[in-house]
Scaffold this active site. Structure first.
Site, PDB file in Angstrom:
ATOM      1  N   ARG A   1      -8.515  -0.578   5.039  1.00 18.91           N
ATOM      2  CA  ARG A   1      -7.669   0.439   4.402  1.00 18.91           C
ATOM      3  C   ARG A   1      -6.323  -0.152   4.007  1.00 18.91           C
ATOM      4  O   ARG A   1      -5.667   0.355   3.094  1.00 18.91           O
ATOM      5  CB  ARG A   1      -7.424   1.596   5.378  1.00 18.91           C
TER       6      ARG A   1
ATOM      7  N   ARG B   1       0.680  14.355  13.720  1.00 23.03           N
ATOM      8  CA  ARG B   1       1.143  14.168  12.348  1.00 23.03           C
ATOM      9  C   ARG B   1       1.175  15.450  11.516  1.00 23.03           C
ATOM     10  O   ARG B   1       0.418  15.591  10.541  1.00 23.03           O
ATOM     11  CB  ARG B   1       0.332  13.066  11.657  1.00 23.03           C
TER      12      ARG B   1
ATOM     13  N   LYS C   1       0.834  -1.211   0.000  1.00 20.83           N
ATOM     14  CA  LYS C   1       0.000   0.000   0.000  1.00 20.83           C
ATOM     15  C   LYS C   1       0.866   1.257   0.000  1.00 20.83           C
ATOM     16  O   LYS C   1       0.637   2.172  -0.790  1.00 20.83           O
ATOM     17  CB  LYS C   1      -0.910  -0.003   1.234  1.00 20.83           C
ATOM     18  N   ASN C   2       1.842   1.293   0.891  1.00 25.88           N
ATOM     19  CA  ASN C   2       2.615   2.530   1.048  1.00 25.88           C
ATOM     20  C   ASN C   2       3.598   2.780  -0.094  1.00 25.88           C
ATOM     21  O   ASN C   2       4.151   3.870  -0.207  1.00 25.88           O
ATOM     22  CB  ASN C   2       3.361   2.540   2.389  1.00 25.88           C
TER      23      ASN C   2
ATOM     24  N   ASP D   1       4.934   0.436  12.106  1.00 25.17           N
ATOM     25  CA  ASP D   1       3.734  -0.239  11.599  1.00 25.17           C
ATOM     26  C   ASP D   1       3.666  -1.724  12.005  1.00 25.17           C
ATOM     27  O   ASP D   1       2.686  -2.394  11.704  1.00 25.17           O
ATOM     28  CB  ASP D   1       3.656  -0.119  10.064  1.00 25.17           C
TER      29      ASP D   1
ATOM     30  N   CYS E   1      -4.608  12.489  13.539  1.00 31.07           N
ATOM     31  CA  CYS E   1      -5.338  11.224  13.452  1.00 31.07           C
ATOM     32  C   CYS E   1      -5.122  10.494  14.758  1.00 31.07           C
ATOM     33  O   CYS E   1      -4.428  10.985  15.643  1.00 31.07           O
ATOM     34  CB  CYS E   1      -4.886  10.404  12.254  1.00 31.07           C
TER      35      CYS E   1
HETATM   36  C1  UD1 Z   1       4.438   6.821   6.592  1.00 34.09           C
HETATM   37  C2  UD1 Z   1       3.600   5.593   6.372  1.00 34.09           C
HETATM   38  C3  UD1 Z   1       3.073   5.062   7.704  1.00 34.09           C
HETATM   39  C4  UD1 Z   1       4.214   4.849   8.673  1.00 34.09           C
HETATM   40  C5  UD1 Z   1       5.077   6.092   8.780  1.00 34.09           C
HETATM   41  C6  UD1 Z   1       6.320   5.874   9.622  1.00 34.09           C
HETATM   42  C7  UD1 Z   1       2.708   6.025   4.163  1.00 34.09           C
HETATM   43  C8  UD1 Z   1       1.514   6.368   3.333  1.00 34.09           C
HETATM   44  N1  UD1 Z   1       2.497   5.954   5.478  1.00 34.09           N
HETATM   45  O1  UD1 Z   1       3.594   7.825   7.159  1.00 34.09           O
HETATM   46  O2  UD1 Z   1       2.393   3.840   7.462  1.00 34.09           O
HETATM   47  O3  UD1 Z   1       3.694   4.550   9.952  1.00 34.09           O
HETATM   48  O4  UD1 Z   1       5.501   6.529   7.480  1.00 34.09           O
HETATM   49  O5  UD1 Z   1       7.073   4.835   9.102  1.00 34.09           O
HETATM   50  O6  UD1 Z   1       3.776   5.778   3.658  1.00 34.09           O
HETATM   51  N2  UD1 Z   1       6.659  14.550  10.954  1.00 34.09           N
HETATM   52  C9  UD1 Z   1       6.804  15.892  11.256  1.00 34.09           C
HETATM   53  N3  UD1 Z   1       6.642  16.805  10.258  1.00 34.09           N
HETATM   54  C10 UD1 Z   1       6.357  16.445   8.974  1.00 34.09           C
HETATM   55  C11 UD1 Z   1       6.220  15.074   8.667  1.00 34.09           C
HETATM   56  C12 UD1 Z   1       6.379  14.152   9.674  1.00 34.09           C
HETATM   57  O7  UD1 Z   1       7.058  16.233  12.411  1.00 34.09           O
HETATM   58  O8  UD1 Z   1       6.220  17.347   8.113  1.00 34.09           O
HETATM   59  C13 UD1 Z   1       6.816  13.517  12.015  1.00 34.09           C
HETATM   60  C14 UD1 Z   1       5.528  12.718  12.251  1.00 34.09           C
HETATM   61  O9  UD1 Z   1       4.661  13.396  13.134  1.00 34.09           O
HETATM   62  C15 UD1 Z   1       6.087  11.456  12.842  1.00 34.09           C
HETATM   63  C16 UD1 Z   1       7.414  11.280  12.102  1.00 34.09           C
HETATM   64  O10 UD1 Z   1       7.723  12.552  11.551  1.00 34.09           O
HETATM   65  O11 UD1 Z   1       6.340  11.625  14.221  1.00 34.09           O
HETATM   66  C17 UD1 Z   1       7.400  10.272  10.983  1.00 34.09           C
HETATM   67  O12 UD1 Z   1       6.296  10.526  10.154  1.00 34.09           O
HETATM   68  P1  UD1 Z   1       6.300  10.242   8.581  1.00 34.09           P
HETATM   69  O13 UD1 Z   1       7.465   9.385   8.218  1.00 34.09           O
HETATM   70  O14 UD1 Z   1       6.125  11.519   7.868  1.00 34.09           O
HETATM   71  O15 UD1 Z   1       4.974   9.390   8.426  1.00 34.09           O
HETATM   72  P2  UD1 Z   1       4.062   9.344   7.150  1.00 34.09           P
HETATM   73  O16 UD1 Z   1       4.889   9.608   5.945  1.00 34.09           O
HETATM   74  O17 UD1 Z   1       2.834  10.153   7.366  1.00 34.09           O
END
Ligand code: UD1
Length: 416
Positions: free
Chosen positions: A396, A121, A22-23, A304, A116
């Site tokens: 999902r 996030r 999915k990701n 995950d 969420c």
């Molecule tokens: C992706 C995955 C999700 C997985 C996560 C961590 C997808 C669609 N989803 O989510 O399944 O659990 O990686 O491996 O690929 N953060 C910030 N600022 C930002 C972006 C992120 O502070 O602009 C923080 C987030 O709050 C979190 C950490 O960085 O604490 C990691 O998040 P991130 O890697 O961005 O997760 P996703 O990409 O949303």
């Protein structure tokens, strides 16, 4: 909403086929926005999140065709630059369209995803990076409004490793003028898969899979035909199922290379894992040893897989300390597992899991994707009946999970 009902403690034996990730599929389907003409993607999993991203791409003016696991997307007609709240709120990964829309249409208006169940996030790093690439960013009425006549390469540092942040900026940078360097970039296999697809489209990317990526902008990209990589989290979930039930499961069409940390930790619990090229045979032993885990960005232990591993630790022979360092509120499954007899205490981002002999079936529900999977696993191991409600979240990210477990010998059914 559907409920999944499980009669626990059946032997799990046989083989299971792993679907596309999915990701990986989500950003790769979005990358179609960067070219004109028909892209073809195979091994795309049939999941709610995939339907959501296809609906969003349609909304933006792309043509799409879906036939079983094959998805065709042609973004020649891309003419809408707005991703509305109704579509984005269903799935946070919709933010991935931001970079490509600015790169192709010079502007984008994307609803802010909001928090969420597992944490706040934020998307500040996506926005900071786009600004560095020359975009003007404004937050108005719950929307991010970004515009740039021309994106320009920049040297960008991520304060925190972000998977979709890295993907978003990579997709913006491939069509920018000049060279972009992404420092402290995510190294997840899904990031590498996207980089490979973009490269196949004609992008110039170096360093994917390392913490420093260098992207030299090109003027246009061409459509491609690609196969989506196997889902490492689905794979890990079936691995834990075998360990948890003392089962013997052969996992087919997976990528063992992507599961290094999970394989290592499961072996430390006493689970036997035979690794082949694209398959793994996983056999649980009678006794599960406790081990500690700490979630980290790849190649560390994946957040995950944390909830699923916690279920295994809840019936292990000692005490396990589980630290969640990626998301601030990712222990929502704990209270449900406690209702099934688990002995878990939480302090801040650390859960202490004292193994109990067995879990006992109960009605439970969960509010996030991986927590739902952990409750299914708990139900498979528990004595008696477990009913997992609100399986919307499960749908999902897991394709036909009840059929796959049923095929392995579990007593599991979906009730409408
Ligand atoms: C992706 C995955 C999700 C997985 C996560 C961590 C997808 C669609 N989803 O989510 O399944 O659990 O990686 O491996 O690929 N953060 C910030 N600022 C930002 C972006 C992120 O502070 O602009 C923080 C987030 O709050 C979190 C950490 O960085 O604490 C990691 O998040 P991130 O890697 O961005 O997760 P996703 O990409 O949303």
């Amino acid at each position: 909403m559907d409920t999944i009902v499980i009669e626990g403690q059946h032997d799990l034996k046989g083989s299971v086929h792993i679907g596309g990730a999915k990701n990986a599929a989500l950003p790769i389907l979005v990358s179609s926005l960067l070219s004109d003409g028909w892209n073809t993607y195979t091994n795309v999993p049939d999941l709610k999140d995939i339907q959501s991203i296809i609906a969003l791409l349609n909304q933006l003016g792309a043509q799409t065709e879906v036939e079983q696991d094959c998805v065709g997307i042609n973004a020649s007609g891309l003419n809408v630059f707005e991703a509305p709240y109704d579509l984005v709120r269903k799935m946070r990964a919709s933010i991935l369209v931001l970079g490509p829309l600015v790169a192709r249409l010079k502007k984008a208006r994307v609803s802010l995803p909001g928090g969420c169940a597992i944490g706040a996030r934020p998307i500040n790093l996506h926005l900071k990076g786009l600004k560095q690439l020359g975009a003007t960013i404004e937050l108005e009425h719950g929307y991010v409004e970004a515009s740039a006549d021309r994106l320009r390469g920049a040297d960008i540092y991520f304060d925190v490793v972000s998977v979709t942040g890295t993907e978003n900026l990579m997709m913006a940078a491939v069509l920018a003028d000049g060279v972009t360097v992404l420092r402290n970039a995510a190294r997840e296999p899904e990031v590498v898969a996207l980089a490979e697809v973009l490269t196949q489209m004609g992008a110039q990317i170096e360093g994917a899979g390392t913490a420093v990526m260098t992207i030299k902008g090109v003027s246009s990209l061409s459509p491609v035909t690609v196969k989506i990589i196997p889902d490492r989290i689905e794979t890990g979930t079936f691995m834990v199922a075998a360990a948890l039930t003392g089962g013997d499961i052969t996992i087919l069409d997976c990528e063992p290379e992507h599961l290094g940390a999970v394989v290592h930790k499961l072996q430390s619990t006493g689970t036997t894992i035979d690794i082949q090229d694209q398959s793994m045979r996983v056999r649980g032993s009678g006794e599960i040893k406790s081990v500690d885990i700490k979630t980290l960005a790849y190649p560390g232990f994946p957040t995950d897989m944390q909830a699923q591993f916690m279920v295994l630790m809840s019936i292990a022979s000692g005490t396990s300390v589980i630290s969640e360092t990626i998301f601030e509120n990712r222990f929502i499954h704990v209270s449900e597992l406690r209702r099934m007899g688990a002995d878990i205490t939480v302090s801040g981002n650390t859960a202490t899991v004292r193994g109990v002999g067995k879990l006992s079936g109960a009605p439970v529900m969960a509010t996030d994707l991986r927590a739902s999977a952990s409750l299914i696993l708990a139900g498979l191991a528990a004595e008696g009946t477990t009913a997992v409600s609100r399986v919307y979240h499960l749908d999902r990210g897991y394709e036909k999970i009840e059929d796959k477990f049923s095929h392995l010998g579990a007593a599991i059914k979906r009730v409408k």
